[in-house]
Design an enzyme around this catalytic site. Sequence first.
Site, PDB file in Angstrom:
ATOM      1  N   HIS A   1       0.850  -1.197   0.000  1.00 47.29           N
ATOM      2  CA  HIS A   1       0.000   0.000   0.000  1.00 47.29           C
ATOM      3  C   HIS A   1       0.878   1.238   0.000  1.00 47.29           C
ATOM      4  CE1 HIS A   1      -0.090   1.059   4.572  1.00 47.29           C
ATOM      5  NE2 HIS A   1       0.999   0.409   4.295  1.00 47.29           N
TER       6      HIS A   1
ATOM      7  N   CYS B   1       6.009   6.307   3.896  1.00 49.04           N
ATOM      8  CA  CYS B   1       4.782   5.565   3.579  1.00 49.04           C
ATOM      9  C   CYS B   1       4.060   6.133   2.356  1.00 49.04           C
ATOM     10  CB  CYS B   1       3.843   5.552   4.778  1.00 49.04           C
ATOM     11  SG  CYS B   1       4.495   4.617   6.170  1.00 49.04           S
TER      12      CYS B   1
ATOM     13  N   HIS C   1       4.950   0.220  -0.716  1.00 46.65           N
ATOM     14  CA  HIS C   1       5.728  -0.562   0.249  1.00 46.65           C
ATOM     15  C   HIS C   1       4.804  -1.631   0.810  1.00 46.65           C
ATOM     16  CE1 HIS C   1       3.711   2.281   2.972  1.00 46.65           C
ATOM     17  NE2 HIS C   1       3.934   1.408   3.945  1.00 46.65           N
TER      18      HIS C   1
ATOM     19  N   ASP D   1      -4.382 -10.891   0.527  1.00 45.58           N
ATOM     20  CA  ASP D   1      -3.050 -11.494   0.459  1.00 45.58           C
ATOM     21  C   ASP D   1      -2.400 -11.277  -0.907  1.00 45.58           C
ATOM     22  OD1 ASP D   1      -0.888 -12.888   1.582  1.00 45.58           O
ATOM     23  OD2 ASP D   1      -1.570 -14.768   0.695  1.00 45.58           O
ATOM     24  N   HIS D   2      -1.173 -10.731  -0.862  1.00 46.98           N
ATOM     25  CA  HIS D   2      -0.373 -10.431  -2.049  1.00 46.98           C
ATOM     26  C   HIS D   2      -1.102  -9.491  -3.004  1.00 46.98           C
ATOM     27  CE1 HIS D   2       1.964 -13.753  -0.444  1.00 46.98           C
ATOM     28  NE2 HIS D   2       2.984 -13.202  -1.082  1.00 46.98           N
TER      29      HIS D   2
ATOM     30  N   GLU E   1       0.603  -4.476  11.832  1.00 49.66           N
ATOM     31  CA  GLU E   1       1.251  -4.044  10.600  1.00 49.66           C
ATOM     32  C   GLU E   1       2.733  -4.401  10.649  1.00 49.66           C
ATOM     33  OE1 GLU E   1       0.770  -0.069   8.161  1.00 49.66           O
ATOM     34  OE2 GLU E   1       2.137   0.223   9.855  1.00 49.66           O
TER      35      GLU E   1
END
Length: 137
Positions: free
Chosen positions: A14, A33, A39, A79-80, A126
């Site tokens: 994200h 970020c 990232h 996921d991914h 996170e």
Amino acid sequence: MIYITRKEHFNAAHKLYREDWTFEKNEEVFGRCANTNWHGHNYDLFVTVKGQINEDTGFVIDLKDLKKLIVEHVVDKLDHKNLNIDVDFMRGKMASTEVLAVEIWKQLASKIKEKGAALHCVKLYETANNYVEYFGE
């Protein structure tokens, strides 16, 4: 009342960025970020449900059912993936961990209720040092 927690894991990319701000303002507020190349994180998700123990089964909820709900409605979608682009329930939202936890709650609460339990908490790590807990509205 008893509580039980299921842990799942997913990886996702994200960036934190507001299109209505300048690049400089985004960098000032979000730092690395806001990286234009995105990232990623290795997220750990803890879903805690609560309820009464079923006398026949000894369960609040069958953990196989809880796992299936979490995987189908959350993990498989995240996921991914790129949270900003690929995830239907995150589209148009800031992809912060806080917002993500709230949106995960929205994906699960009614489905868990259908299984006879109540969603108590979504805890989303996170990083090893940063996590959020959400207990609903």
